[in-house]
Design an enzyme around this catalytic site. Structure first.
Site, short mmCIF file in Angstrom:
data_model
loop_
_atom_site.label_atom_id
_atom_site.label_comp_id
_atom_site.label_asym_id
_atom_site.label_seq_id
_atom_site.Cartn_x
_atom_site.Cartn_y
_atom_site.Cartn_z
N SER A 143 -9.91 39.90 3.19
CA SER A 143 -11.35 39.93 2.98
C SER A 143 -11.65 39.24 1.66
CB SER A 143 -11.85 41.38 2.93
OG SER A 143 -11.27 42.07 1.83
N VAL B 285 -3.86 44.80 -3.11
CA VAL B 285 -4.89 44.44 -4.08
C VAL B 285 -4.73 42.95 -4.36
CG1 VAL B 285 -5.89 44.87 -6.33
CG2 VAL B 285 -4.83 46.76 -5.07
N LYS B 286 -5.84 42.23 -4.21
CA LYS B 286 -5.79 40.77 -4.25
C LYS B 286 -6.45 40.25 -5.51
CE LYS B 286 -8.33 38.25 -1.27
NZ LYS B 286 -8.74 37.43 -0.12
N PHE B 287 -5.75 39.36 -6.22
CA PHE B 287 -6.37 38.71 -7.38
C PHE B 287 -5.80 37.30 -7.54
CE2 PHE B 287 -3.06 41.66 -8.89
CZ PHE B 287 -2.19 40.81 -9.55
N ILE C 160 -8.00 44.02 -0.57
CA ILE C 160 -9.26 44.20 -1.29
C ILE C 160 -9.16 43.41 -2.58
CG2 ILE C 160 -8.55 46.33 -2.48
CD1 ILE C 160 -11.48 47.28 -2.14
#
Length: 374
Positions: A44, A139-141, A108
């Site tokens: 997402s 967790v996406k960064f 996310i």
């Protein structure tokens, strides 16, 4: 699971959906894609959430509650998106268990405004990991230079991460090194390495868009022959780097202690130039231990008319390097292209988050106004 997608999975490519909304969750549409189409993961981003929140009636009750509590815009956006991601994690929990934690993952995103601040990225990563509280979360960064330290620190703490916005082969090398450092930190802390996962999201179609725009301005016959060739070549060379790292001593030592591979994930697989086949960024990048995340339109296209030819990566490395070399000769600097794409990627994601905040602020005002009239 239909024939083409089943064969794709049989080649070692995990088909993920690049979309998430509460409408998909409430209607059962996500479950159908999982059960009938073989989707085994979700990515997402703020653009997706902005569209979903702005057009979806299924958010009204939660937004009304948030407005009644006086929750601020940024925190409301976080709670709305975390709710959807937690639900999607639960919908994919069966896949997660059936694949022993390899797939069934949902991402996310950390607010990209933090991308240039290592400690802020890490703090937000910890908070989202706690907030969603599901073992199949990523967790996406972004893989900015400042984000590299956050990759290692998060993994060392046992947090599974999706490292995104990778365009450059040099940056991908740094991401792999940060991944290994993080897993070494987790091992030193006595953590179960098999419980920690990661993917490295290497962007594809945007490389062609930026490169082809530059080639069109040059306009030479050599430039025309190179249109549409940079992105696939770049991704194939990234896979070569993945293989090289996997054969190294650090990786092998960690694997012996239970580490899972950090799989390359092909992102931005939707074809933007109508002159190209709409399945090319999937079928031309088939190799073992790959994730391919697709918008639904691309997923349906692959299912309907994608022509799989087995492994389309191995055996292409010399040709792929030659394409990048030829681009330089033609006047297109690879290093400038990927640097531009990273900066543009951060800016576009930051703009998308501002759009999310604007949409949430509008919805909160509307809910507050209705509450006063009631």
């Amino acid at each position: 699971m239909t024939g083409t997608l089943e064969r794709l999975a049989g080649e070692g490519v995990a088909p993920w959906l690049d979309d998430l909304s509460r409408e998909r969750l409430v209607s059962g549409g996500l479950s159908r894609l999982v059960n009938e189409q073989g989707v085994v993961g979700i990515t997402s981003n703020p653009t997706i959430f902005d569209k979903a929140i702005g057009s979806g009636l299924h958010y009204d009750a939660q937004i009304t509650d948030l407005a009644r509590r006086g929750v601020g815009v940024a925190e409301a956006a976080r709670l709305l998106t975390a709710y959807d991601v937690r639900w999607a994690c639960d919908a994919l929990r069966g896949v997660h268990e059936a694949t022993h934690g390899v797939d069934g993952r949902v991402s996310i995103e950390v607010a990209p405004q933090l991308a240039r601040d290592t400690m802020a990225t890490l703090a937000e990563t910890r908070d989202l990991w706690w907030l969603v509280d599901r073992p199949n979360l990523f967790v996406k960064f972004p893989a900015t230079r400042q984000g590299l330290g956050a990759i290692s620190a998060a993994l060392a703490e046992g947090i599974s991460v999706n490292v995104t916005l990778i365009f450059s082969l040099d940056r991908y090398d740094e991401v792999i090194s940060a991944f290994l450092a993080g897993m070494e930190g987790a091992r030193a802390a006595g953590r179960d390495l098999s419980s920690i996962a990661s993917v490295a999201s290497f962007f594809v179609s945007r490389v062609d868009t930026e490169t082809d725009n530059r080639l069109d301005k040059i306009g030479s016959s050599q430039a025309r022959t190179l249109r549409g060739r940079a992105a696939i070549a770049n991704a194939r060379l990234a896979y070569r780097q993945f293989e090289k790292a996997r054969a190294g001593d650090r990786w092998r030592a960690l694997e012996a202690d239970g580490m899972r591979p950090q799989r390359p994930l092909w992102a931005s697989t939707g074809v933007k130039d109508p002159a190209f086949d709409d399945t090319r960024y999937v079928v031309e990048l088939v190799a073992p231990d790959i994730v391919s995340t697709m918008p639904e339109a691309t997923l349906r296209a692959v299912e309907d008319h994608g022509e799989l030819r087995g492994d389309t990566v191995h055996g292409t490395y010399a040709e792929s390097q030659q394409i990048l070399d030829d681009l330089d000769v033609a006047g297109v600097s690879y290093h400038d292209v990927v640097a531009t794409l990273e900066e543009d990627g951060i800016r576009k994601f930051s703009d998308s988050w501002r759009d999310v905040f604007g949409t949430v602020e509008k919805e909160l005002r509307t809910a507050s106004s209705k509450g006063r009239r009631a």
